[in-house]
Design a protein around this motif. Structure first.
Motif, mmCIF file in Angstrom:
data_model
loop_
_atom_site.group_PDB
_atom_site.id
_atom_site.type_symbol
_atom_site.label_atom_id
_atom_site.label_comp_id
_atom_site.label_asym_id
_atom_site.label_seq_id
_atom_site.Cartn_x
_atom_site.Cartn_y
_atom_site.Cartn_z
ATOM 1 N N GLY A 156 0.818 -1.206 0.000
ATOM 2 C CA GLY A 156 0.000 0.000 0.000
ATOM 3 C C GLY A 156 0.852 1.256 0.000
ATOM 4 N N VAL A 157 0.209 2.378 -0.224
ATOM 5 C CA VAL A 157 0.932 3.654 -0.300
ATOM 6 C C VAL A 157 1.687 3.946 0.988
ATOM 7 C CG1 VAL A 157 0.691 6.159 -0.539
ATOM 8 C CG2 VAL A 157 -0.641 4.642 -2.010
ATOM 9 N N GLU A 158 1.024 3.802 2.115
ATOM 10 C CA GLU A 158 1.664 4.109 3.395
ATOM 11 C C GLU A 158 2.823 3.162 3.678
ATOM 12 O OE1 GLU A 158 1.130 6.808 5.154
ATOM 13 O OE2 GLU A 158 -0.303 7.370 3.589
ATOM 14 N N GLY A 159 2.667 1.910 3.281
ATOM 15 C CA GLY A 159 3.741 0.948 3.485
ATOM 16 C C GLY A 159 4.967 1.287 2.660
ATOM 17 N N VAL A 160 4.746 1.687 1.422
ATOM 18 C CA VAL A 160 5.870 2.066 0.558
ATOM 19 C C VAL A 160 6.570 3.302 1.107
ATOM 20 C CG1 VAL A 160 6.498 2.938 -1.732
ATOM 21 C CG2 VAL A 160 4.924 1.009 -1.522
ATOM 22 N N LYS A 161 5.795 4.256 1.610
ATOM 23 C CA LYS A 161 6.370 5.498 2.151
ATOM 24 C C LYS A 161 7.388 5.216 3.253
ATOM 25 C CE LYS A 161 2.531 8.715 1.313
ATOM 26 N NZ LYS A 161 1.534 9.608 1.966
ATOM 27 N N GLN A 162 7.136 4.208 4.044
ATOM 28 C CA GLN A 162 8.044 3.895 5.152
ATOM 29 C C GLN A 162 9.447 3.526 4.658
ATOM 30 O OE1 GLN A 162 7.116 4.558 8.327
ATOM 31 N NE2 GLN A 162 5.336 5.318 7.202
ATOM 32 N N TYR A 163 9.522 2.999 3.436
ATOM 33 C CA TYR A 163 10.817 2.599 2.885
ATOM 34 C C TYR A 163 11.494 3.715 2.087
ATOM 35 C CZ TYR A 163 9.669 -2.211 4.136
ATOM 36 O OH TYR A 163 9.358 -3.359 4.837
ATOM 37 N N ILE A 164 10.703 4.645 1.569
ATOM 38 C CA ILE A 164 11.284 5.653 0.668
ATOM 39 C C ILE A 164 11.200 7.072 1.227
ATOM 40 C CG2 ILE A 164 10.686 4.205 -1.307
ATOM 41 C CD1 ILE A 164 8.534 6.325 -2.026
ATOM 42 N N LYS A 165 10.885 7.219 2.505
ATOM 43 C CA LYS A 165 10.663 8.558 3.070
ATOM 44 C C LYS A 165 11.931 9.411 3.131
ATOM 45 C CE LYS A 165 10.778 6.623 7.767
ATOM 46 N NZ LYS A 165 9.968 6.408 8.990
ATOM 47 N N LEU A 216 10.331 14.008 -2.612
ATOM 48 C CA LEU A 216 9.026 13.804 -3.252
ATOM 49 C C LEU A 216 8.452 12.406 -2.970
ATOM 50 C CD1 LEU A 216 9.889 15.368 -6.743
ATOM 51 C CD2 LEU A 216 8.880 16.517 -4.773
ATOM 52 N N PHE A 217 8.758 11.864 -1.784
ATOM 53 C CA PHE A 217 8.390 10.470 -1.507
ATOM 54 C C PHE A 217 6.881 10.237 -1.468
ATOM 55 C CE2 PHE A 217 8.454 12.258 2.762
ATOM 56 C CZ PHE A 217 7.423 11.605 3.414
ATOM 57 N N ASN A 218 6.117 11.267 -1.111
ATOM 58 C CA ASN A 218 4.657 11.086 -1.057
ATOM 59 C C ASN A 218 4.078 10.789 -2.436
ATOM 60 O OD1 ASN A 218 3.903 11.489 1.763
ATOM 61 N ND2 ASN A 218 4.612 13.591 1.505
ATOM 62 N N SER A 219 4.396 11.644 -3.403
ATOM 63 C CA SER A 219 3.871 11.437 -4.762
ATOM 64 C C SER A 219 4.495 10.211 -5.407
ATOM 65 C CB SER A 219 4.117 12.673 -5.622
ATOM 66 O OG SER A 219 5.499 12.959 -5.730
ATOM 67 N N LYS A 220 5.748 9.944 -5.102
ATOM 68 C CA LYS A 220 6.410 8.767 -5.673
ATOM 69 C C LYS A 220 5.770 7.474 -5.149
ATOM 70 C CE LYS A 220 10.887 10.934 -6.617
ATOM 71 N NZ LYS A 220 12.319 11.019 -6.266
ATOM 72 N N ALA A 221 5.421 7.444 -3.888
ATOM 73 C CA ALA A 221 4.777 6.253 -3.315
ATOM 74 C C ALA A 221 3.439 5.991 -4.014
ATOM 75 C CB ALA A 221 4.573 6.427 -1.813
ATOM 76 N N ASN A 275 2.637 6.934 -7.069
ATOM 77 C CA ASN A 275 2.917 6.497 -8.439
ATOM 78 C C ASN A 275 3.379 5.043 -8.483
ATOM 79 O OD1 ASN A 275 2.205 8.862 -9.756
ATOM 80 N ND2 ASN A 275 4.248 9.746 -9.588
ATOM 81 N N VAL A 276 4.169 4.645 -7.502
ATOM 82 C CA VAL A 276 4.651 3.260 -7.445
ATOM 83 C C VAL A 276 3.467 2.296 -7.320
ATOM 84 C CG1 VAL A 276 5.840 1.577 -5.978
ATOM 85 C CG2 VAL A 276 6.972 3.722 -6.578
ATOM 86 N N ILE A 277 2.540 2.608 -6.426
ATOM 87 C CA ILE A 277 1.373 1.733 -6.227
ATOM 88 C C ILE A 277 0.493 1.707 -7.471
ATOM 89 C CG2 ILE A 277 -0.759 1.427 -4.924
ATOM 90 C CD1 ILE A 277 1.775 0.504 -3.473
#
Length: 213
Positions: free
Chosen positions: A68-77, A81-86, A88-90
């Motif tokens: 999920g978006v929040e889960g990805v954010k934890q790895y790329i924070k 621009l980690f919010n928008s990137k997370a 886009n990744v999902i």
């Protein structure tokens, strides 16, 4: 710059680095795609630090989508621009699962249809993962191409078009990596290291800088 000089430059870069590779860490086309997507306005070093933690946990479209978006954010924070990137990744993972059976399409139009993937990212994936003779022009390549007069243009599209025209076929697959590494470590933005440059005598930059200056 004439073509003879361009070929000399390419031959020297090839001699110095016969098999150039991206500095992004990847083991599959999907890992490469996500790494390049994350690298926009970020360094390869910062992306590698994030994916070193992410990929052992999730390195497929399904596994990352499940985070999920929040889960990805934890790895790329730690990446800009980690919010928008997370997000886009999902979204990208969802499209890959729904339309491409979880595989990376070897097709420019399909790649550019993915969220956060533009022409430059598509070029990198097609070149690095699939061996296409594409040339992705980033800030380093844009600077080197214009500064040396190798392939001049007012924007990245013009430089890409010129490079595709003047670079002989035998060099096309590798020229992206040679130029980006040259711009990253030698022909740097503020103070190019002309004194240690292997193509200094062929370069047509008028304001060369040497250590004793």
């Amino acid at each position: 710059m004439n073509n003879q000089k361009r070929i000399q430059i390419l031959e020297r870069l090839r001699t110095e680095n016969p098999q150039p590779e991206t500095e992004l860490k990847w083991n599959s086309p999907f890992e490469l795609l996500i790494a390049v997507l994350l690298s926009a306005q970020a360094t390869d070093v910062s992306v590698n630090k994030a994916t070193d933690k992410l990929y052992p946990i999730a390195n497929t479209p399904q596994a990352i989508f499940d985070l999920g978006v929040e889960g990805v954010k934890q790895y790329i924070k730690t990446i800009g621009l980690f919010n928008s990137k997370a997000e886009n990744v999902i979204k990208t993972c969802k499209i890959l699962l729904d339309k491409h059976n979880g595989e990376i399409p070897e097709d420019r139009e399909a790649l550019e249809a993915l969220p956060g993937v533009g022409r430059k990212t598509a070029n990198v994936v097609l070149n690095t993962a699939f061996g296409w003779p594409t040339i992705a022009v980033d800030t380093h390549i844009f600077r080197v191409s214009n500064r040396t007069k190798f392939a001049m243009g007012k924007n990245v599209d013009q430089v890409e078009e010129k490079l595709l025209k003047v670079v002989p076929t035998e060099f096309k697959v590798d020229v992206h990596h040679w130029l980006i590494l040259h711009g990253r470590y030698t022909c740097i933005a503020r103070k190019p290291r002309c004194g240690s440059c292997i193509i200094e005598d062929l370069c047509e930059f008028k304001d060369k800088i040497y250590p004793d200056e």
